[in-house]
Design a protein around this motif. Sequence first.
Motif, PDB file in Angstrom:
ATOM      1  N   SER A 148       0.825  -1.209   0.000  1.00 50.40           N
ATOM      2  CA  SER A 148       0.000   0.000   0.000  1.00 50.40           C
ATOM      3  C   SER A 148       0.858   1.257   0.000  1.00 50.40           C
ATOM      4  CB  SER A 148      -0.921   0.006   1.217  1.00 50.40           C
ATOM      5  OG  SER A 148      -1.784   1.113   1.159  1.00 50.40           O
ATOM      6  N   ASN A 149       0.519   2.199  -0.898  1.00 50.97           N
ATOM      7  CA  ASN A 149       1.297   3.421  -1.068  1.00 50.97           C
ATOM      8  C   ASN A 149       0.377   4.508  -1.591  1.00 50.97           C
ATOM      9  OD1 ASN A 149       3.134   5.307  -2.778  1.00 50.97           O
ATOM     10  ND2 ASN A 149       4.571   4.133  -1.523  1.00 50.97           N
ATOM     11  N   ALA A 150       0.586   5.760  -1.174  1.00 46.97           N
ATOM     12  CA  ALA A 150      -0.244   6.880  -1.613  1.00 46.97           C
ATOM     13  C   ALA A 150       0.064   7.308  -3.044  1.00 46.97           C
ATOM     14  CB  ALA A 150      -0.069   8.066  -0.670  1.00 46.97           C
ATOM     15  N   GLY A 151       1.145   6.793  -3.621  1.00 44.59           N
ATOM     16  CA  GLY A 151       1.471   7.105  -5.013  1.00 44.59           C
ATOM     17  C   GLY A 151       0.618   6.294  -5.975  1.00 44.59           C
ATOM     18  N   ALA A 152       0.360   6.857  -7.148  1.00 43.87           N
ATOM     19  CA  ALA A 152      -0.479   6.193  -8.149  1.00 43.87           C
ATOM     20  C   ALA A 152       0.207   4.948  -8.714  1.00 43.87           C
ATOM     21  CB  ALA A 152      -0.809   7.156  -9.278  1.00 43.87           C
ATOM     22  N   THR A 153      -0.572   3.875  -8.801  1.00 47.22           N
ATOM     23  CA  THR A 153      -0.155   2.616  -9.407  1.00 47.22           C
ATOM     24  C   THR A 153      -1.193   2.271 -10.464  1.00 47.22           C
ATOM     25  OG1 THR A 153       0.906   1.804  -7.402  1.00 47.22           O
ATOM     26  CG2 THR A 153       0.181   0.145  -8.986  1.00 47.22           C
ATOM     27  N   GLY A 154      -0.744   1.811 -11.622  1.00 49.52           N
ATOM     28  CA  GLY A 154      -1.742   1.469 -12.630  1.00 49.52           C
ATOM     29  C   GLY A 154      -1.184   0.933 -13.923  1.00 49.52           C
ATOM     30  N   LEU A 155      -2.067   0.906 -14.918  1.00 49.20           N
ATOM     31  CA  LEU A 155      -1.744   0.451 -16.259  1.00 49.20           C
ATOM     32  C   LEU A 155      -1.785   1.630 -17.211  1.00 49.20           C
ATOM     33  CD1 LEU A 155      -2.309  -2.335 -15.014  1.00 49.20           C
ATOM     34  CD2 LEU A 155      -3.420  -2.950 -17.142  1.00 49.20           C
ATOM     35  N   SER A 156      -0.813   1.665 -18.110  1.00 55.91           N
ATOM     36  CA  SER A 156      -0.733   2.728 -19.102  1.00 55.91           C
ATOM     37  C   SER A 156      -1.600   2.415 -20.316  1.00 55.91           C
ATOM     38  CB  SER A 156       0.711   2.901 -19.585  1.00 55.91           C
ATOM     39  OG  SER A 156       1.569   3.190 -18.513  1.00 55.91           O
ATOM     40  N   ALA A 157      -2.049   3.471 -20.987  1.00 58.89           N
ATOM     41  CA  ALA A 157      -2.706   3.313 -22.275  1.00 58.89           C
ATOM     42  C   ALA A 157      -1.757   2.532 -23.182  1.00 58.89           C
ATOM     43  CB  ALA A 157      -3.017   4.677 -22.874  1.00 58.89           C
ATOM     44  N   GLY A 158      -2.307   1.675 -23.999  1.00 55.22           N
ATOM     45  CA  GLY A 158      -1.498   0.848 -24.880  1.00 55.22           C
ATOM     46  C   GLY A 158      -1.301  -0.561 -24.345  1.00 55.22           C
ATOM     47  N   SER A 159      -1.550  -0.780 -23.049  1.00 57.06           N
ATOM     48  CA  SER A 159      -1.535  -2.145 -22.524  1.00 57.06           C
ATOM     49  C   SER A 159      -2.621  -2.903 -23.281  1.00 57.06           C
ATOM     50  CB  SER A 159      -1.846  -2.159 -21.028  1.00 57.06           C
ATOM     51  OG  SER A 159      -0.833  -1.511 -20.296  1.00 57.06           O
ATOM     52  N   ARG A 160      -2.382  -4.202 -23.521  1.00 56.34           N
ATOM     53  CA  ARG A 160      -3.379  -4.897 -24.326  1.00 56.34           C
ATOM     54  C   ARG A 160      -3.513  -6.371 -23.982  1.00 56.34           C
ATOM     55  NH1 ARG A 160      -1.069  -5.530 -30.415  1.00 56.34           N
ATOM     56  NH2 ARG A 160       0.832  -6.645 -29.893  1.00 56.34           N
ATOM     57  N   LEU A 161      -4.635  -6.907 -24.426  1.00 53.66           N
ATOM     58  CA  LEU A 161      -4.984  -8.310 -24.303  1.00 53.66           C
ATOM     59  C   LEU A 161      -5.181  -8.836 -25.727  1.00 53.66           C
ATOM     60  CD1 LEU A 161      -6.207 -10.928 -23.057  1.00 53.66           C
ATOM     61  CD2 LEU A 161      -8.358  -9.661 -22.818  1.00 53.66           C
ATOM     62  N   VAL A 162      -4.493  -9.931 -26.054  1.00 50.88           N
ATOM     63  CA  VAL A 162      -4.646 -10.555 -27.372  1.00 50.88           C
ATOM     64  C   VAL A 162      -5.098 -11.997 -27.140  1.00 50.88           C
ATOM     65  CG1 VAL A 162      -3.510 -11.140 -29.544  1.00 50.88           C
ATOM     66  CG2 VAL A 162      -2.774  -9.113 -28.270  1.00 50.88           C
ATOM     67  N   VAL A 163      -6.194 -12.401 -27.786  1.00 52.99           N
ATOM     68  CA  VAL A 163      -6.763 -13.726 -27.595  1.00 52.99           C
ATOM     69  C   VAL A 163      -7.064 -14.370 -28.950  1.00 52.99           C
ATOM     70  CG1 VAL A 163      -8.686 -15.035 -26.595  1.00 52.99           C
ATOM     71  CG2 VAL A 163      -7.804 -13.031 -25.400  1.00 52.99           C
ATOM     72  N   TRP A 164      -6.556 -15.600 -29.129  1.00 53.45           N
ATOM     73  CA  TRP A 164      -6.851 -16.397 -30.307  1.00 53.45           C
ATOM     74  C   TRP A 164      -7.604 -17.642 -29.854  1.00 53.45           C
ATOM     75  CZ3 TRP A 164      -1.999 -14.414 -29.525  1.00 53.45           C
ATOM     76  CH2 TRP A 164      -1.441 -13.645 -30.537  1.00 53.45           C
ATOM     77  N   ARG A 165      -8.711 -17.963 -30.481  1.00 52.11           N
ATOM     78  CA  ARG A 165      -9.346 -19.248 -30.206  1.00 52.11           C
ATOM     79  C   ARG A 165      -8.618 -20.293 -31.052  1.00 52.11           C
ATOM     80  NH1 ARG A 165     -15.649 -21.172 -30.012  1.00 52.11           N
ATOM     81  NH2 ARG A 165     -15.125 -23.352 -29.547  1.00 52.11           N
ATOM     82  N   THR A 166      -8.211 -21.390 -30.421  1.00 54.96           N
ATOM     83  CA  THR A 166      -7.459 -22.417 -31.131  1.00 54.96           C
ATOM     84  C   THR A 166      -8.203 -23.739 -31.247  1.00 54.96           C
ATOM     85  OG1 THR A 166      -6.310 -23.104 -29.105  1.00 54.96           O
ATOM     86  CG2 THR A 166      -5.241 -21.407 -30.452  1.00 54.96           C
TER      87      THR A 166
END
Length: 167
Positions: A148-166
């Motif tokens: 736990s910290n008062a500083g911001a933690t997160g994900l940046s724009a451009g993070s992505r999920l790629v899914v292929w059905r196989t």
Amino acid sequence: MTTYPDVRAGQRLTAELWRSGLPNIVEKTIDESIVSSLTLQDDDDLFIALAANAKYRVEFEISAFSPAAAQFKTAWSVPSGASGLKYCYGPVGTDRDSSLMRASVHQLTTTVSYGTESASLASAIRETAIVTTVSAGTLRLQWAQNVSNAGATGLSAGSRLVVWRTA
């Protein structure tokens, strides 16, 4: 070898059938952050519906930021009965540029911690898996601060999920 979709000789090739063999890509368009929270939260963007009795190749490409003291942790939420192992790669400790790296294998819902350096520079994290479903449901990235910290933690724009059905 299993291929998806299963196209047979003489079968009519429709746009829907053609698209079913392409990867689905979900990308964050804006940064998302939290402060002072150890509780895993569902990501607002990085999720997708999975069909029952199917197999998928899943890749999360994450650009994470947080103060060094907070670090970063992830887990996956998967449909009931889903199975597979996730392969996790990213920095450990507090220095995102260190040569100390995680290269580990875990159950899909296991929480995994990564190191970060600052709120202004992101750490690259990659998690991949082959996911086999029993029931339909949602696959989603969850994340939080590791300390736990008062500083911001997160994900940046451009993070992505790629899914292929196989299968």
